[in-house]
Design an enzyme around this catalytic site. Structure first.
Site, PDB file in Angstrom:
ATOM      1  N   TRP A 295       0.829  -1.220   0.000  1.00  0.00           N
ATOM      2  CA  TRP A 295       0.000   0.000   0.000  1.00  0.00           C
ATOM      3  C   TRP A 295       0.853   1.256   0.000  1.00  0.00           C
ATOM      4  O   TRP A 295       0.368   2.352  -0.273  1.00  0.00           O
ATOM      5  CB  TRP A 295      -0.967  -0.003   1.194  1.00  0.00           C
ATOM      6  CG  TRP A 295      -0.342   0.223   2.549  1.00  0.00           C
ATOM      7  CD1 TRP A 295       0.783  -0.380   3.041  1.00  0.00           C
ATOM      8  CD2 TRP A 295      -0.787   1.110   3.583  1.00  0.00           C
ATOM      9  NE1 TRP A 295       1.044   0.057   4.311  1.00  0.00           N
ATOM     10  CE2 TRP A 295       0.095   0.975   4.675  1.00  0.00           C
ATOM     11  CE3 TRP A 295      -1.857   1.991   3.700  1.00  0.00           C
ATOM     12  CZ2 TRP A 295      -0.055   1.696   5.864  1.00  0.00           C
ATOM     13  CZ3 TRP A 295      -2.011   2.709   4.892  1.00  0.00           C
ATOM     14  CH2 TRP A 295      -1.118   2.555   5.950  1.00  0.00           C
ATOM     15  N   ASP A 296       2.142   1.091   0.292  1.00  0.00           N
ATOM     16  CA  ASP A 296       3.075   2.219   0.263  1.00  0.00           C
ATOM     17  C   ASP A 296       2.924   2.999  -1.049  1.00  0.00           C
ATOM     18  O   ASP A 296       2.976   4.226  -1.074  1.00  0.00           O
ATOM     19  CB  ASP A 296       4.530   1.726   0.336  1.00  0.00           C
ATOM     20  CG  ASP A 296       4.808   0.795   1.504  1.00  0.00           C
ATOM     21  OD1 ASP A 296       3.892   0.063   1.904  1.00  0.00           O
ATOM     22  OD2 ASP A 296       5.947   0.778   1.991  1.00  0.00           O
ATOM     23  N   GLU A 437       0.322  -3.302  12.361  1.00  0.00           N
ATOM     24  CA  GLU A 437       0.377  -4.760  12.170  1.00  0.00           C
ATOM     25  C   GLU A 437       0.623  -5.540  13.462  1.00  0.00           C
ATOM     26  O   GLU A 437       0.554  -6.767  13.454  1.00  0.00           O
ATOM     27  CB  GLU A 437       1.488  -5.098  11.176  1.00  0.00           C
ATOM     28  CG  GLU A 437       1.194  -4.581   9.789  1.00  0.00           C
ATOM     29  CD  GLU A 437       2.309  -4.909   8.798  1.00  0.00           C
ATOM     30  OE1 GLU A 437       3.441  -5.185   9.224  1.00  0.00           O
ATOM     31  OE2 GLU A 437       2.036  -4.879   7.590  1.00  0.00           O
ATOM     32  N   LYS A 517       2.441  -0.218  16.258  1.00  0.00           N
ATOM     33  CA  LYS A 517       3.637  -0.148  15.412  1.00  0.00           C
ATOM     34  C   LYS A 517       3.740   1.188  14.677  1.00  0.00           C
ATOM     35  O   LYS A 517       4.800   1.776  14.569  1.00  0.00           O
ATOM     36  CB  LYS A 517       3.588  -1.284  14.393  1.00  0.00           C
ATOM     37  CG  LYS A 517       4.770  -1.307  13.438  1.00  0.00           C
ATOM     38  CD  LYS A 517       4.696  -2.487  12.503  1.00  0.00           C
ATOM     39  CE  LYS A 517       5.910  -2.509  11.577  1.00  0.00           C
ATOM     40  NZ  LYS A 517       5.817  -3.541  10.545  1.00  0.00           N
ATOM     41  N   GLN A 518       2.604   1.648  14.140  1.00  0.00           N
ATOM     42  CA  GLN A 518       2.658   2.817  13.251  1.00  0.00           C
ATOM     43  C   GLN A 518       1.310   3.521  13.240  1.00  0.00           C
ATOM     44  O   GLN A 518       0.321   2.989  13.755  1.00  0.00           O
ATOM     45  CB  GLN A 518       3.029   2.375  11.845  1.00  0.00           C
ATOM     46  CG  GLN A 518       1.994   1.494  11.170  1.00  0.00           C
ATOM     47  CD  GLN A 518       2.575   0.712   9.999  1.00  0.00           C
ATOM     48  OE1 GLN A 518       3.153  -0.356  10.167  1.00  0.00           O
ATOM     49  NE2 GLN A 518       2.401   1.239   8.804  1.00  0.00           N
TER      50      GLN A 518
HETATM   51  C1  BGC Z   1       4.668  -1.864   7.419  1.00  0.00           C
HETATM   52  C2  BGC Z   1       3.668  -1.850   6.291  1.00  0.00           C
HETATM   53  C3  BGC Z   1       4.381  -1.533   5.010  1.00  0.00           C
HETATM   54  C4  BGC Z   1       5.507  -2.498   4.774  1.00  0.00           C
HETATM   55  C5  BGC Z   1       6.311  -2.158   3.553  1.00  0.00           C
HETATM   56  C6  BGC Z   1       5.750  -2.860   7.102  1.00  0.00           C
HETATM   57  O1  BGC Z   1       6.734  -2.823   8.095  1.00  0.00           O
HETATM   58  O2  BGC Z   1       4.058  -2.201   8.636  1.00  0.00           O
HETATM   59  O3  BGC Z   1       2.671  -0.880   6.547  1.00  0.00           O
HETATM   60  O4  BGC Z   1       3.498  -1.585   3.940  1.00  0.00           O
HETATM   61  O5  BGC Z   1       6.371  -2.502   5.872  1.00  0.00           O
HETATM   62  O6  BGC Z   1       6.916  -0.910   3.678  1.00  0.00           O
END
Ligand code: BGC
Length: 664
Positions: A295-296, A437, A517-518
């Site tokens: 999704w980035d 996540e 996490k984010q």
């Molecule tokens: C993140 C995801 C991201 C992926 C690729 C993961 O560590 O939690 O949101 O899409 O890395 O960058």
């Protein structure tokens, strides 16, 4: 002296920093990425000539990853004596990598670039200057090194290495037998040819100062033209890109350099040569994250390309449209209708994410993860990006090219994945994974529910989707989140038993707590910015930020954008620098359990652009018109940037005195 805001340099020979320097000094042209390793390095120092869009599964391996081609930039000196001084630099205005090493007997200077004008061409100029009186003749050995670094390989077989006027190595990928070729020509005849295994080299006896120029073609033919001619075309290409995309910052040269550097990374991995291709999470910095598109691309990279090069943004969307078959079969495989896009999308939209995406460091056993089954927000992220792209560019034509079908297929997926509450006829989404996540298999993640509702709306369906609890103005990230243990990040860190342990999954240290996490709720508030007041953003920011590890480089920009909403550029600024400098400063998280996940961070670079333009300058399209609502950090006096809106060139200028958008 004014700081050079287009160049980075590091002094000292530092093989121990191979991983970070490989990312920091990366060069690329969207088709090929070459890690910033030194010419004499071999695969143990993670040398990679990474090819976009070609994947392979090695025999007996569980996942595919992109190919590293044989390294045509290989070069080393013999008989030169010890290193006295060394400098590596990158002139990123034109994507030119240089090294200069002073040995006891000679100075070696090498310059190289991946041609932007010819996406399959690499160019190198080697300069040897004798400074001592070597006891034996010095030798320069350069050629094509086939002993390539692979994470989950080996991927190449059936090598053939030949040397005539040109050096030539060919091989086949192991799974689909895709031919890979590397050809090299040099402007000077060698003294000897060396064939070693599948590699082939030229050997020059160095008796006087000399310069050679080498042109390398990867998966294509060598083209005429000297090094200087190719350099001129390549540099002109870059100058054009900067004219239409650079953000000029006054008052803060470090911020300027960092943002220039971020945009450099985005440009050098953009798939300009392909019809429908997107950008993998680690760009072209190697095989980590399986070279997959996440999704980035839609949420963090699309804004930059939509604003500065909409034809490229369209390619990202076409990649999803053209690879919808992968999404249809993923949904069908799980028993759903419509299109469930891969969490880690590889060629043809195949799912690269496995059910066991993490290895437990304590037991060395794979752990069941639910990113693949549960991150259903991915389909909505794609629809969201498509919607934004259309709203901004006015390119409704893409709907007839498959865009409309994609939106409907994603909406159908959500409908079949939803649970319907009988009591009030609303939809819920159970057993999902949100952007955070660390908490898998949760119910009604606020972000996921909203993006699903957006998708249903965009497809013209009329359904209500349940939104989670709000307590004191704070949106609950998912059902039951507020009931989890509320501990600080310091406490969580004190509970860690192994430096590489993974914080998520059911046994993870964050799982039973509110540590995330984010950005998750903050990402929701950014994507649907006009649904939340500045005050609501502030409250949620203040609640969630201290509970966020920022364990993904995607996190900082969402918090920075949030902070700009409530006028706190002082909070946004360090997050901006963190995003923009992610690959410059290096040292990011490189391990998930036992799996190496290092590489460059394009999403952070795209995030830095969003912070500068949408955060600090506050540029936004409100449905009727473009508006600027600046929140400038103290150190920045003004921002100037070009962009394209509805096919027309525009310029935004923001300073403390006045802000304006000029069209044309
Ligand atoms: C993140 C995801 C991201 C992926 C690729 C993961 O560590 O939690 O949101 O899409 O890395 O960058």
């Amino acid at each position: 002296m004014d700081m050079d805001v287009w160049k980075i340099e590091r002094e000292g020979y530092e093989p121990e920093n191979t991983a970070d320097n490989g990312n920091r000094f990366l060069i690329g042209n969207g088709s090929i990425g070459v890690r910033g390793t030194l010419e004499e390095y071999k695969k143990d120092r993670m040398v990679a000539v990474n090819l976009a869009g070609i994947y392979d599964r090695a025999p007996n391996q569980t996942w595919r990853e992109p190919i590293n081609a044989p390294n045509g930039f290989y070069a080393t000196l013999e008989g030169q004596g010890n290193i006295l001084k060394h400098k590596q630099s990158l002139y990123f205005r034109h994507g030119i990598h240089s090294r200069e090493t002073v040995y006891e007997q000679a100075v070696l200077k090498i310059e190289r670039f991946c041609s932007m004008a010819e996406p399959h061409i690499l160019c190198q100029r080697i300069h040897v200057e004798l400074t001592g009186k070597p006891a034996k003749p010095m030798k320069l050995i350069c050629g094509i090194d086939s002993d390539v670094w692979d994470i989950n390989g080996p991927h190449l077989t059936d090598f053939e290495a030949t040397a005539g006027e040109i050096l030539h190595v060919s091989a086949l990928t192991s799974e689909m037998r895709i031919p890979i070729t590397v050809k090299e020509r040099c402007n000077r005849g060698q003294d000897e040819i060396l064939v070693s295994g599948d590699s082939v080299f030229r050997v020059f006896n160095v008796r006087e100062n000399f310069v050679i120029e080498r042109i390398i073609a990867v998966n294509g033919e060598l083209t005429p033209g000297s090094y200087d001619e190719k350099l001129a075309e390549h540099s002109a290409f870059w100058d054009n890109l900067w004219d239409s995309s650079a953000v000029k910052i006054t008052g803060d040269p470090v911020a300027q350099l960092s943002l220039n550097y971020s945009l450099y990374h985005l440009h050098s991995i953009a798939p300009r040569h392909a019809e429908s291709r997107s950008i993998p999470a680690r760009g072209l910095s190697g095989q980590t994250y399986k070279g997959a598109v996440f999704w980035d691309a839609e949420i963090f990279l699309m804004p930059f390309f939509t604003m500065t090069e909409p034809s490229l943004a369209r390619k990202f969307m076409m990649y999803r449209i053209d690879s919808i078959s992968g999404a249809l079969s993923k949904a069908a495989g799980l028993g759903y209708n419509g299109a469930y896009f891969p969490w880690e999308s590889q060629d043809g939209g195949t799912e690269g994410c496995t059910n066991f995406n993490v290895v437990d460091v304590f037991t060395d056993r794979p752990v069941r993860t639910y990113f693949r089954d549960g991150q259903i927000h991915i389909s909505g992220d794609i629809v969201y990006a498509l919607g934004k792209y259309i709203d901004w560019t006015g390119d409704t034509g893409i709907l007839d090219k498959g865009g409309r079908d994609l939106i409907k297929a994603c909406a159908d997926f959500y409908l079949s994945r939803a649970h319907r509450l009988v009591k009030n006829d609303t939809l819920e989404f159970l057993d999902v994974v949100g952007p955070d996540e660390y908490h898998e298999r949760v119910h009604n993640n606020a972000f996921t529910n909203r993006i699903a509702a957006y998708t249903l709306g965009r497809a013209g369906y009329d359904f209500d989707v349940r939104q989670p609890r709000i307590r004191d103005g704070i949106i609950e990230q998912f059902d039951g989140y507020f009931d989890l243990e509320d501990v600080s990040l310091d406490v969580i860190r004190s509970r860690i038993k192994h430096p590489k342990e993974y914080w998520g999954t059911q046994n993870g240290v964050a799982y039973a707590t509110q540590i995330i996490k984010q950005a998750d709720v903050l990402a929701l508030m950014q994507l649907f910015a006009n649904e939340y007041s500045d005050e609501e953003v502030r409250r949620n920011w203040e609640y969630y930020e201290p509970r966020t590890e920022h364990g993904s480089s995607l996190s900082a920009c969402m918090y920075a954008l949030g902070a700009c909403r409530f006028g706190r550029a002082d909070l946004a600024y360090p997050l901006f620098m963190k995003s923009a400098r992610s690959d410059l400063d290096g040292g990011g998280k490189s391990w998930a359990g036992n799996i190496y996940i290092g590489g460059t961070h394009p999403a952070a670079a795209g995030g830095a652009y969003m912070i500068a333009t949408q955060g600090f300058a506050g540029l936004r399209y409100n449905g009727d018109e473009l508006v600027l609502n600046p929140t400038l950090p103290e150190s920045i006096d003004s921002l100037d940037f070009p962009f394209i809106f509805r096919g027309k060139r525009a310029y935004a200028r923001v300073s403390r005195e006045r802000s304006e958008i000029r069209m044309g």
